[in-house]
Design a protein around this motif. Structure first.
Motif, PDB file in Angstrom:
ATOM      1  N   SER A 174      75.788 -33.621 -31.831  1.00  0.00           N
ATOM      2  CA  SER A 174      76.745 -33.500 -32.937  1.00  0.00           C
ATOM      3  C   SER A 174      78.172 -33.359 -32.435  1.00  0.00           C
ATOM      4  O   SER A 174      79.117 -33.879 -33.037  1.00  0.00           O
ATOM      5  N   ASN A 175      78.335 -32.647 -31.324  1.00  0.00           N
ATOM      6  CA  ASN A 175      79.682 -32.407 -30.792  1.00  0.00           C
ATOM      7  C   ASN A 175      80.021 -33.295 -29.607  1.00  0.00           C
ATOM      8  O   ASN A 175      81.117 -33.177 -29.036  1.00  0.00           O
ATOM      9  N   LEU A 176      79.069 -34.178 -29.216  1.00  0.00           N
ATOM     10  CA  LEU A 176      79.272 -35.065 -28.074  1.00  0.00           C
ATOM     11  C   LEU A 176      79.785 -34.274 -26.851  1.00  0.00           C
ATOM     12  O   LEU A 176      80.770 -34.653 -26.212  1.00  0.00           O
ATOM     13  N   THR A 177      79.078 -33.196 -26.552  1.00  0.00           N
ATOM     14  CA  THR A 177      79.500 -32.323 -25.457  1.00  0.00           C
ATOM     15  C   THR A 177      78.295 -31.950 -24.608  1.00  0.00           C
ATOM     16  O   THR A 177      77.244 -31.592 -25.131  1.00  0.00           O
ATOM     17  N   THR A 202      82.657 -34.549 -22.075  1.00  0.00           N
ATOM     18  CA  THR A 202      83.235 -34.679 -23.420  1.00  0.00           C
ATOM     19  C   THR A 202      83.610 -36.144 -23.634  1.00  0.00           C
ATOM     20  O   THR A 202      83.400 -36.992 -22.766  1.00  0.00           O
ATOM     21  N   THR A 203      84.187 -36.430 -24.770  1.00  0.00           N
ATOM     22  CA  THR A 203      84.654 -37.800 -25.025  1.00  0.00           C
ATOM     23  C   THR A 203      85.780 -38.186 -24.071  1.00  0.00           C
ATOM     24  O   THR A 203      86.059 -39.369 -23.877  1.00  0.00           O
ATOM     25  N   ASP A 204      86.429 -37.190 -23.461  1.00  0.00           N
ATOM     26  CA  ASP A 204      87.516 -37.456 -22.514  1.00  0.00           C
ATOM     27  C   ASP A 204      87.095 -37.266 -21.061  1.00  0.00           C
ATOM     28  O   ASP A 204      87.900 -37.497 -20.157  1.00  0.00           O
ATOM     29  N   TYR A 206      78.535 -40.930 -24.600  1.00  0.00           N
ATOM     30  CA  TYR A 206      77.970 -41.893 -25.536  1.00  0.00           C
ATOM     31  C   TYR A 206      76.590 -42.364 -25.059  1.00  0.00           C
ATOM     32  O   TYR A 206      75.688 -42.589 -25.866  1.00  0.00           O
ATOM     33  N   ASP A 207      76.442 -42.476 -23.728  1.00  0.00           N
ATOM     34  CA  ASP A 207      75.121 -42.810 -23.178  1.00  0.00           C
ATOM     35  C   ASP A 207      74.163 -41.631 -23.348  1.00  0.00           C
ATOM     36  O   ASP A 207      72.973 -41.815 -23.623  1.00  0.00           O
ATOM     37  N   LEU A 208      74.689 -40.419 -23.175  1.00  0.00           N
ATOM     38  CA  LEU A 208      73.856 -39.232 -23.392  1.00  0.00           C
ATOM     39  C   LEU A 208      73.427 -39.118 -24.844  1.00  0.00           C
ATOM     40  O   LEU A 208      72.359 -38.566 -25.155  1.00  0.00           O
ATOM     41  N   ASN A 209      74.235 -39.660 -25.731  1.00  0.00           N
ATOM     42  CA  ASN A 209      73.962 -39.564 -27.163  1.00  0.00           C
ATOM     43  C   ASN A 209      72.995 -40.647 -27.643  1.00  0.00           C
ATOM     44  O   ASN A 209      72.181 -40.404 -28.539  1.00  0.00           O
ATOM     45  N   SER A 210      73.083 -41.820 -27.031  1.00  0.00           N
ATOM     46  CA  SER A 210      72.275 -42.944 -27.517  1.00  0.00           C
ATOM     47  C   SER A 210      70.804 -42.789 -27.164  1.00  0.00           C
ATOM     48  O   SER A 210      69.922 -43.237 -27.911  1.00  0.00           O
TER      49      SER A 210
END
Length: 408
Positions: free
Chosen positions: A263-266, A282-284, A301-305
């Motif tokens: 949810s937090n992309l962290t 993080t996103t950065d 994003y890879d961790l999220n997919s």
């Protein structure tokens, strides 16, 4: 003058011994080849000592009648050379077994057997052959063989075979909103939730700490709990930001737990030893990945997919067909078609058949011991026996990440 000569000679002796001790301390390897004769038999022994990353061990390759027997031992010998002083054997029909007798204190190896050109553990053959006289020649090994006990103590919904548990084993059994801690002389509970959770998706053993979020009716996790398995102390580790229920565990590396919050992309790392929580990705900022024993950067994003799970390096065992494999510093345990094997990294063509359990589930390998669930029971296999440890009806239906074991 005489006193000076004696003092000087004594100093030289002390310096020489000190130098030898220093050389021995710094020594990290040796390779020697020697021959051992027992009665009419001749054994060719290749002995290798290695010290890598703080681990001390010996390899032995024993050649007899054009067949090789691989052995490994911890460094009980202060890095000495030629540490095999005798070999004891068993031979009947198509089976030949041998065990190494080492220098000092009559220490012996675990027996290793050959049959039809393949290697077998003693445990895999013990019910088919009479090894009584052979075991008499191996008092250290035979004295450690397990005689399974039927003595049971009950705690919560567990039937615990306490006399089959080793003194240094601690088991953690998931129980919806608490963990049941089991030792051979005690059992107790560690609570982590105020509500029932059927599946254990987040509990992870990190060194001597069992890590799990503190769970409540709150839709988020505010802190992690670190339960010291050995000292029974619970530490509450505050998180810099609440975690959503969309988080998952990447794995453990260097005694740190890595988790990712979708949810937090962290991505976070949590060190239970110093209570430190760090934002890793993080996103950065690229996150941390440990795949096939290699460290790399990975985007959130890879961790999220996909759920990215850490894994050890199994490249050295690519030539082996397996369904599951557990890789350690110099050997691996693998499973194929319900058969369990041990193979040394330097002897891939010589796997050792250990035992068969066609329906084994939730396998954990720890300290050269194999733990597994079959039907409603948790078992342990090692060189000294294959015994039932805990019986629980729940194991039949809910077994994924349902237990863990700390040895120490």
């Amino acid at each position: 003058m005489i006193k000076r000569v004696i003092s000087f000679s004594l100093l030289i002796v002390i310096l020489w011994f000190g130098f030898q001790m220093l050389i021995n301390y710094l020594k990290t390897e040796h390779d020697v080849v020697y021959t051992l004769e027992t009665f009419e038999d001749v054994y060719d022994i290749k002995e290798s000592y290695r010290k890598i990353s703080g681990e001390d061990y010996y390899y032995f390759e024993v050649d007899f009648n054009n067949f090789s027997f691989p052995f490994m031992s911890a460094n009980y010998f202060n890095k000495q050379k030629g540490v095999v002083k005798d070999i004891k054997t068993y031979s009947v029909d198509d089976v030949f077994c041998l065990a190494l007798i080492f220098i000092g204190e009559n220490r012996s190896s675990v027996p290793l057997c050959s049959k039809d050109g393949k290697l077998y553990s003693y445990q895999s053959l013990k019910n088919d052959y009479d090894f009584a006289k052979f075991l008499e020649m191996l008092p250290e090994f035979s004295s450690n063989l397990l005689v399974p006990s039927d003595t049971v103590s009950n705690y919560v919904d567990l039937s615990i075979y306490t006399e089959n548990l080793y003194d240094n084993e601690t088991f953690l059994i998931y129980n919806y909103k608490n963990m049941i801690r089991v030792r051979n002389n005690s059992s107790d509970l560690f609570s982590f939730s105020t509500v029932d959770n059927y599946k254990n998706e987040l509990g992870t053993l990190v060194g001597k700490y069992y890590m799990i979020p503190e769970i409540s009716s709150n839709p988020e996790y505010l802190r992690y709990l670190a339960y010291d398995v050995s000292g029974q102390v619970i530490k509450k580790i505050e998180l810099p930001k609440s975690l959503s229920k969309q988080m998952y565990v990447n794995g453990v590396y260097d005694n740190k737990l890595y988790i990712f919050d979708k949810s937090n992309l962290t991505q976070y790392s949590i060190n239970p030893y110093d209570n430190r929580v760090e934002i890793v990705g993080t996103t950065d900022q690229k996150g941390f990945n440990y795949q096939n024993g290699k460290i790399s950067d990975i985007s959130v994003y890879d961790l999220n997919s996909n759920d990215v799970l850490f894994s050890s390096n199994s490249d050295s065992y690519q030539g082996i067909e397996y369904d599951d494999i557990f890789v350690f510093h110099n050997y691996a345990i693998y499973v194929h078609d319900g058969n369990f094997y041990k193979v040394y990294e330097n002897y891939l063509d010589s796997p050792i058949f250990l035992f068969t359990s066609k329906d084994a589930k939730e396998i954990i390998v720890n300290d050269n011991k194999i733990y597994y669930i079959k039907d409603d029971c948790l078992y342990r296999f090692d060189d000294y026996g294959n015994v039932i440890l805990i019986q629980r009806e729940e194991f039949k239906y809910n077994y994924e990440n349902i237990y863990d074991v700390y040895v120490g």
